[in-house]
Design a protein around this motif. Structure first.
Motif, mmCIF file in Angstrom:
data_model
loop_
_atom_site.group_PDB
_atom_site.id
_atom_site.type_symbol
_atom_site.label_atom_id
_atom_site.label_comp_id
_atom_site.label_asym_id
_atom_site.label_seq_id
_atom_site.Cartn_x
_atom_site.Cartn_y
_atom_site.Cartn_z
ATOM 1 N N ASP A 147 -29.268 -24.657 63.384
ATOM 2 C CA ASP A 147 -30.487 -23.904 63.704
ATOM 3 C C ASP A 147 -31.090 -23.215 62.482
ATOM 4 O O ASP A 147 -32.022 -22.424 62.605
ATOM 5 N N GLY A 148 -30.535 -23.517 61.286
ATOM 6 C CA GLY A 148 -31.094 -22.978 60.052
ATOM 7 C C GLY A 148 -30.468 -21.685 59.569
ATOM 8 O O GLY A 148 -30.738 -21.238 58.453
ATOM 9 N N ARG A 149 -29.663 -21.061 60.405
ATOM 10 C CA ARG A 149 -29.008 -19.825 59.980
ATOM 11 C C ARG A 149 -27.950 -20.115 58.923
ATOM 12 O O ARG A 149 -27.316 -21.163 58.946
ATOM 13 N N ARG A 150 -27.786 -19.151 58.006
ATOM 14 C CA ARG A 150 -26.726 -19.253 57.011
ATOM 15 C C ARG A 150 -25.491 -18.550 57.565
ATOM 16 O O ARG A 150 -25.561 -17.473 58.144
ATOM 17 N N ALA A 151 -24.337 -19.185 57.394
ATOM 18 C CA ALA A 151 -23.084 -18.623 57.904
ATOM 19 C C ALA A 151 -21.966 -18.885 56.908
ATOM 20 O O ALA A 151 -22.037 -19.797 56.076
ATOM 21 N N HIS A 152 -20.952 -18.042 57.006
ATOM 22 C CA HIS A 152 -19.792 -18.199 56.130
ATOM 23 C C HIS A 152 -18.703 -18.927 56.896
ATOM 24 O O HIS A 152 -18.288 -18.509 57.971
ATOM 25 N N PHE B 292 -11.227 -15.901 51.577
ATOM 26 C CA PHE B 292 -12.206 -16.424 52.519
ATOM 27 C C PHE B 292 -13.227 -17.294 51.804
ATOM 28 O O PHE B 292 -13.801 -18.201 52.395
ATOM 29 N N ASN B 293 -13.455 -17.010 50.519
ATOM 30 C CA ASN B 293 -14.365 -17.841 49.737
ATOM 31 C C ASN B 293 -13.678 -19.099 49.233
ATOM 32 O O ASN B 293 -14.226 -20.197 49.325
ATOM 33 N N THR B 294 -12.483 -18.960 48.675
ATOM 34 C CA THR B 294 -11.816 -20.131 48.110
ATOM 35 C C THR B 294 -11.376 -21.118 49.188
ATOM 36 O O THR B 294 -11.128 -22.285 48.898
ATOM 37 N N ALA B 295 -11.288 -20.665 50.448
ATOM 38 C CA ALA B 295 -10.972 -21.572 51.560
ATOM 39 C C ALA B 295 -12.210 -22.258 52.109
ATOM 40 O O ALA B 295 -12.128 -23.087 53.014
ATOM 41 N N GLY B 296 -13.373 -21.921 51.568
ATOM 42 C CA GLY B 296 -14.616 -22.538 52.003
ATOM 43 C C GLY B 296 -15.028 -23.654 51.068
ATOM 44 O O GLY B 296 -14.263 -24.113 50.227
ATOM 45 N N ASP B 297 -16.255 -24.096 51.197
ATOM 46 C CA ASP B 297 -16.796 -25.116 50.320
ATOM 47 C C ASP B 297 -16.763 -24.612 48.885
ATOM 48 O O ASP B 297 -17.333 -23.567 48.573
ATOM 49 N N ALA B 298 -16.114 -25.352 48.003
ATOM 50 C CA ALA B 298 -15.905 -24.864 46.640
ATOM 51 C C ALA B 298 -17.209 -24.614 45.895
ATOM 52 O O ALA B 298 -17.303 -23.698 45.077
ATOM 53 N N LEU B 299 -18.242 -25.429 46.171
ATOM 54 C CA LEU B 299 -19.488 -25.276 45.427
ATOM 55 C C LEU B 299 -20.268 -24.038 45.836
ATOM 56 O O LEU B 299 -20.914 -23.405 45.024
ATOM 57 N N ASP B 300 -20.241 -23.689 47.117
ATOM 58 C CA ASP B 300 -21.051 -22.567 47.586
ATOM 59 C C ASP B 300 -20.194 -21.424 48.110
ATOM 60 O O ASP B 300 -20.674 -20.553 48.821
ATOM 61 N N LEU B 301 -18.902 -21.439 47.758
ATOM 62 C CA LEU B 301 -17.989 -20.354 48.099
ATOM 63 C C LEU B 301 -18.059 -19.986 49.579
ATOM 64 O O LEU B 301 -18.105 -18.825 49.960
ATOM 65 N N GLY B 302 -18.041 -21.016 50.419
ATOM 66 C CA GLY B 302 -17.922 -20.783 51.849
ATOM 67 C C GLY B 302 -19.212 -20.763 52.635
ATOM 68 O O GLY B 302 -19.179 -20.815 53.867
ATOM 69 N N TRP B 303 -20.368 -20.690 51.976
ATOM 70 C CA TRP B 303 -21.625 -20.590 52.707
ATOM 71 C C TRP B 303 -22.118 -21.969 53.138
ATOM 72 O O TRP B 303 -22.040 -22.940 52.397
ATOM 73 N N TYR C 236 -24.606 -11.502 48.010
ATOM 74 C CA TYR C 236 -23.212 -11.193 47.657
ATOM 75 C C TYR C 236 -22.590 -10.221 48.658
ATOM 76 O O TYR C 236 -21.389 -10.255 48.895
ATOM 77 N N ASN C 237 -23.401 -9.355 49.225
ATOM 78 C CA ASN C 237 -22.861 -8.318 50.109
ATOM 79 C C ASN C 237 -22.781 -8.741 51.578
ATOM 80 O O ASN C 237 -22.377 -7.947 52.422
ATOM 81 N N ARG C 238 -23.124 -9.984 51.891
ATOM 82 C CA ARG C 238 -22.980 -10.456 53.270
ATOM 83 C C ARG C 238 -21.511 -10.664 53.627
ATOM 84 O O ARG C 238 -21.118 -10.560 54.793
ATOM 85 N N ALA C 239 -20.711 -11.012 52.638
ATOM 86 C CA ALA C 239 -19.268 -11.192 52.821
ATOM 87 C C ALA C 239 -18.605 -10.857 51.488
ATOM 88 O O ALA C 239 -19.226 -11.023 50.434
ATOM 89 N N PRO C 240 -17.377 -10.368 51.508
ATOM 90 C CA PRO C 240 -16.741 -9.970 50.239
ATOM 91 C C PRO C 240 -16.374 -11.182 49.385
ATOM 92 O O PRO C 240 -15.548 -12.000 49.769
ATOM 93 N N TRP C 241 -16.991 -11.291 48.230
ATOM 94 C CA TRP C 241 -16.698 -12.403 47.333
ATOM 95 C C TRP C 241 -15.399 -12.168 46.578
ATOM 96 O O TRP C 241 -14.684 -13.103 46.254
#
Length: 245
Positions: free
Chosen positions: A158-163, A142-153, A223-228
């Motif tokens: 609206d300013g919220r952080r999401a994966h 789930f991280n490697t399929a996201g933005d490579a620099l921020d590992l999906g975040w 780190y604990n918001r989603a499994p890295w």
């Protein structure tokens, strides 16, 4: 074509230090070492050992460990830090060891760096002794399929952080850069790794997505918001107990 590791070796060594980065120190080291301590091992192989940090950790537990890595500068550093250790410049896809040479094989955040995962997993299974264990730590897909620099975040409007992630099922590589390090990482869905390991007749005996513990509280919470990371342990059946026998 370079994967960036040789060029990034000095920056990696400086960034890692002796304690390792946050993910290793506060997320993965403890659960990985807990699995190492479960039984006495005759001989271990650390595939993609880098500068040898986890080999040295296993050595403190009395484990005789051999470390291999294709980046010569990282192996030179491993040898400098542990002159009595056994560190070799080798690629995971073509190991020089005989069949069944090790009863413990460790791949600690190295599968994401290996271009040919099929060949590497086949080689690891080959040099693993019957009854032995292959212990894997890897970045969560789930991280490697996201933005490579921020590992999906990402930051929403609206300013919220999401994966977020995209094209999860497509195997691909991406260049990732931070603090002078620039390396090529591979994204593969979990099903790809599972399929390759099952093809070798290995049996899954442990799976975990460890949480961060300790360290800066804000960083731990992030780190604990989603499994890295994920951790898997696979056993090679004894010779007389192969699947289908």
């Amino acid at each position: 074509m370079s994967d960036g590791w040789e060029e990034s070796a000095a920056a990696w060594i400086a960034d890692m230090g002796d304690a390792g980065d946050f993910g290793r120190r506060f997320v993965m080291d403890a659960p990985m070492m807990a699995r190492v301590r479960l039984r006495p091992w005759r001989r271990a192989l650390d595939v993609g050992c880098g500068e040898g940090r986890f080999c040295r950790m296993m050595k403190t537990e009395g484990v005789e460990a051999v470390g291999i890595d294709p980046a010569r500068s990282l192996i030179d550093q491993a040898r400098a830090l542990d002159p009595q250790g056994d560190y070799r410049v080798e690629a995971a896809e073509a190991l020089s060891f005989g069949d069944g040479a090790f009863d413990l094989i460790v791949s600690y955040l190295s599968l994401i760096d290996i271009p040919d995962a099929r060949a590497a997993i086949s080689e690891m299974a080959r040099v693993l002794a019957p009854g032995g264990t292959l212990l894997i730590a890897n970045l969560n897909g789930f991280n490697t399929a996201g933005d490579a620099l921020d590992l999906g975040w990402t930051t929403l409007a609206d300013g919220r952080r999401a994966h977020a992630m995209d094209h999860y099922l497509e195997e691909r590589s991406a260049w990732i850069s931070w603090r002078g390090i620039r390396i090529r990482n591979w994204h593969r869905p979990l099903s790809t790794y599972m399929g390759l390991l099952l093809e070798q007749g290995l049996v899954l005996t442990h799976f975990a997505e460890p949480a961060a513990r300790g360290g800066d509280p804000a960083r731990t919470a992030h780190y604990n918001r989603a499994p890295w990371f994920l951790m898997m342990e696979w056993r090679k059946p004894d010779s007389g107990n192969q699947p289908g026998s």
